[in-house]
Design an enzyme around this catalytic site. Structure first.
Site, mmCIF file in Angstrom:
data_model
loop_
_atom_site.group_PDB
_atom_site.id
_atom_site.type_symbol
_atom_site.label_atom_id
_atom_site.label_comp_id
_atom_site.label_asym_id
_atom_site.label_seq_id
_atom_site.Cartn_x
_atom_site.Cartn_y
_atom_site.Cartn_z
ATOM 1 N N LYS A 114 0.842 -1.208 0.000
ATOM 2 C CA LYS A 114 0.000 0.000 0.000
ATOM 3 C C LYS A 114 0.878 1.259 0.000
ATOM 4 O O LYS A 114 1.980 1.220 -0.547
ATOM 5 C CB LYS A 114 -0.982 -0.032 1.182
ATOM 6 C CG LYS A 114 -1.776 -1.351 1.199
ATOM 7 C CD LYS A 114 -2.910 -1.361 2.185
ATOM 8 C CE LYS A 114 -3.630 -2.711 2.129
ATOM 9 N NZ LYS A 114 -4.778 -2.782 3.008
ATOM 10 N N GLU B 62 -9.732 -0.538 -1.524
ATOM 11 C CA GLU B 62 -9.351 0.866 -1.263
ATOM 12 C C GLU B 62 -9.455 1.689 -2.540
ATOM 13 O O GLU B 62 -9.798 2.867 -2.508
ATOM 14 C CB GLU B 62 -7.938 0.909 -0.646
ATOM 15 C CG GLU B 62 -7.980 0.457 0.808
ATOM 16 C CD GLU B 62 -6.722 -0.228 1.305
ATOM 17 O OE1 GLU B 62 -5.659 -0.118 0.661
ATOM 18 O OE2 GLU B 62 -6.806 -0.889 2.367
ATOM 19 N N SER C 111 -6.412 -8.988 7.334
ATOM 20 C CA SER C 111 -5.859 -9.290 8.658
ATOM 21 C C SER C 111 -5.248 -10.686 8.762
ATOM 22 O O SER C 111 -5.399 -11.349 9.794
ATOM 23 C CB SER C 111 -6.923 -9.069 9.748
ATOM 24 O OG SER C 111 -7.329 -7.708 9.750
HETATM 25 P P1 13P Z 1 -4.440 -6.194 6.025
HETATM 26 O O1 13P Z 1 -3.646 -7.491 5.939
HETATM 27 O O2 13P Z 1 -3.647 -5.068 6.616
HETATM 28 O O3 13P Z 1 -5.769 -6.400 6.660
HETATM 29 O O4 13P Z 1 -4.727 -5.734 4.506
HETATM 30 C C1 13P Z 1 -5.217 -6.660 3.610
HETATM 31 C C2 13P Z 1 -5.182 -6.066 2.259
HETATM 32 O O5 13P Z 1 -5.885 -5.113 1.974
HETATM 33 C C3 13P Z 1 -4.273 -6.649 1.268
HETATM 34 O O6 13P Z 1 -4.530 -6.168 -0.002
#
Ligand code: 13P
Length: 251
Positions: free
Chosen positions: A11, A97, A212
């Protein structure tokens, strides 16, 4: 039969220093991982740096997004073809997102999926429902809508060289993981929808779970029949945790 894939979605995180340290940490521990394929998806700007650092290592590189256009007057955009030049194998499209914070429609995501394919790269198509959608019993309807937009544009053949990531929005970055049973149900549903159109493609398709995933819950998720790996956010930013998740797939 399906090789597991554990991909890190970094990200909007990192700096040159972090990229270097994280990739070093992952490569130093790579011998802990057996058959599972490992991929990292840093921000665009670090892809070239990552490509150089990963040379000769069994770590695939991916981008987090791409333009829905091939070229032209689209300020700020990055095309799939450009990403290909940087040695990438995968491009994530339709992450929640992007869908929610940047208003990407199903049609836009389907167009991006097609652009990735045109560049001979592998799309990682993200699908998933919000908490409200799950609680109102609409999970399958939402996933179907997201899949159908891509099927309409690329056909089932578009999934011959593609990966799907099921990422329930309520599980992303919340510490709230879908239970293995909850995730398996949706994964089976996704595979079933593709199976109805082409059994062979569905049987080979890798469906990752994201939301998660941590070292302590990875194993039970990855043991489910239709869970073929993970798309990892937060835990992908710690080399030790990320490699532990990838290694959990081999257990
Ligand atoms: P998390 O593992 O931080 O929950 O994020 C998952 C994700 O959006 C992977 O693309």
């Amino acid at each position: 039969m399906r090789q597991l894939l554990v991909a890190g979605n970094w990200k909007l995180n990192g700096s040159l220093e972090l990229v270097f340290a994280l990739l070093s940490g992952i490569s130093d521990r790579l011998s802990e991982v057996g058959n599972t394929e490992v991929a990292v998806c840093p921000p665009f700007i670090y892809l070239e740096h990552a490509r150089r650092q990963l040379q000769g290592l069994e770590i695939a590189l991916g981008a987090q997004d791409c333009s829905d256009q091939q070229q032209g007057a689209y300020t700020g955009e990055v095309s799939a073809a450009m990403i290909r030049e940087l040695g990438c194998k995968y491009i994530i499209v339709g992450h929640s997102e992007r869908r929610h914070l940047y208003s990407e429609s199903d049609a836009t995501v389907a167009m991006k999926f097609e652009r990735v394919r045109e560049s001979d790269l592998i799309p990682i198509l993200c699908v998933g429902e919000t908490l409200e959608e799950r609680e109102s019993g609409h999970t399958e309807m939402v996933i179907s809508r997201q899949l159908d937009a891509v099927l309409k544009r690329s056909g089932v053949g578009g999934f011959r060289h593609a990966v799907i990531a099921y990422e329930p929005v309520w599980a992303i970055g919340t510490g709230k993981t879908a239970t293995p049973v909850q995730a398996q149900q949706v994964h089976a549903f996704i595979r079933g929808r593709l199976e109805a159109q082409d059994k062979e493609i569905a049987a080979h398709l890798r469906i990752l779970y994201g939301g998660s995933v941590k070292p302590d819950n990875a194993r039970e998720l990855l043991q489910e029949n239709d869970i073929d790996g993970g798309l990892i956010g937060g835990a992908a930013l710690k080399a030790e945790d990320f490699v532990a998740i990838a290694a959990a797939g081999d257990a």
